[in-house]
Design a protein around this motif. Sequence first.
Motif, short mmCIF file in Angstrom:
data_model
loop_
_atom_site.label_atom_id
_atom_site.label_comp_id
_atom_site.label_asym_id
_atom_site.label_seq_id
_atom_site.Cartn_x
_atom_site.Cartn_y
_atom_site.Cartn_z
N PHE A 291 -63.69 84.12 13.39
CA PHE A 291 -63.70 84.06 14.85
C PHE A 291 -63.03 82.78 15.33
CE2 PHE A 291 -65.30 83.70 19.14
CZ PHE A 291 -65.27 85.02 19.58
N ASP A 292 -62.05 82.93 16.20
CA ASP A 292 -61.30 81.78 16.74
C ASP A 292 -61.88 81.43 18.11
OD1 ASP A 292 -59.33 80.16 18.05
OD2 ASP A 292 -57.84 80.86 16.61
N ARG B 31 -60.29 92.01 17.08
CA ARG B 31 -61.22 91.78 15.97
C ARG B 31 -61.14 90.40 15.32
NH1 ARG B 31 -60.16 97.33 13.56
NH2 ARG B 31 -61.36 98.61 15.01
N MET B 32 -60.21 89.57 15.72
CA MET B 32 -60.09 88.22 15.16
C MET B 32 -59.87 88.25 13.64
SD MET B 32 -60.39 85.95 17.65
CE MET B 32 -61.07 85.73 19.30
N GLU B 33 -59.05 89.18 13.18
CA GLU B 33 -58.71 89.23 11.76
C GLU B 33 -57.68 88.14 11.46
OE1 GLU B 33 -57.57 93.17 10.50
OE2 GLU B 33 -59.17 94.09 11.69
N VAL B 34 -57.80 87.52 10.30
CA VAL B 34 -56.85 86.46 9.91
C VAL B 34 -56.08 86.84 8.65
CG1 VAL B 34 -58.08 84.57 11.04
CG2 VAL B 34 -58.70 85.22 8.70
N ASN C 266 -68.52 90.32 15.83
CA ASN C 266 -67.34 89.87 16.57
C ASN C 266 -67.48 90.22 18.06
OD1 ASN C 266 -64.41 88.91 16.52
ND2 ASN C 266 -64.22 90.93 17.46
N ALA C 267 -67.92 91.44 18.36
CA ALA C 267 -68.09 91.86 19.76
C ALA C 267 -69.12 90.97 20.45
CB ALA C 267 -68.53 93.33 19.82
N SER C 268 -70.20 90.68 19.76
CA SER C 268 -71.24 89.83 20.31
C SER C 268 -70.70 88.43 20.60
CB SER C 268 -72.42 89.75 19.35
OG SER C 268 -73.44 88.92 19.86
N ARG D 225 -55.45 93.42 16.54
CA ARG D 225 -56.64 93.16 15.71
C ARG D 225 -56.65 91.72 15.21
NH1 ARG D 225 -55.37 98.43 12.97
NH2 ARG D 225 -54.36 97.13 11.42
N GLY D 226 -55.47 91.19 14.93
CA GLY D 226 -55.37 89.87 14.32
C GLY D 226 -55.29 88.74 15.32
#
Length: 199
Positions: A41-42, A31-34, A91-93, A11-12
């Motif tokens: 979003f990275d 999910r690009m969680e930080v 995020n998916a988009s 997820r991260g």
Amino acid sequence: SANLRVTAHARGVEGIRVAAEADAHGIEHCRMEVGMGEWQFDHELARMLADKGIFAAPTLAASYRAFQRQAAGGKVGIRAGAIPFATRQKNASMLREAGIRVVVGTDAGASLCRFDEAVHVEMEALVGAGWTPVEAIHAGTLGSATAVGVEKTLGSLEAGKLADVVVVRGNPARSISDVRQVEAVYLNGRRVASRGHAT
């Protein structure tokens, strides 16, 4: 190194990066969680995933019903700081906009994500995130088959492939929710279910 397909649960951002650097074939959640409850979003990492051809299954269905129940005041097992559903769709988009091959994966069995509807919820959620119904269906058929390496036998209706077919009422190319109206199921050309009952 054993020449097997590997899909990582990440997820991260850091976990996604480690999996990408190790050449995983796919990322579940992605999910690009930080941090706890933080999403960022990275774009550089997304480019790496796209360049390496790594699949992403955003598993939007995973907590969809749990979020619904929580919004209605019910008690659910959503972890503190869970990324909201609308952010997960965004995020998916953005994963797709970055050129990453987004496929249907549901995490069925977790957080009120029922096996009998998870794939439908996932495709509906993709449409809500900007996919056309046909693109969402593709993500759940040939896209997913390709992600797990079985596209030569499954995922599309072509000569030489297994005739695994779901027949639905309505027109899911116009209304994605019509994928829920299952009329019949065929496995390898043999009818195995009709109107919700095994044959």
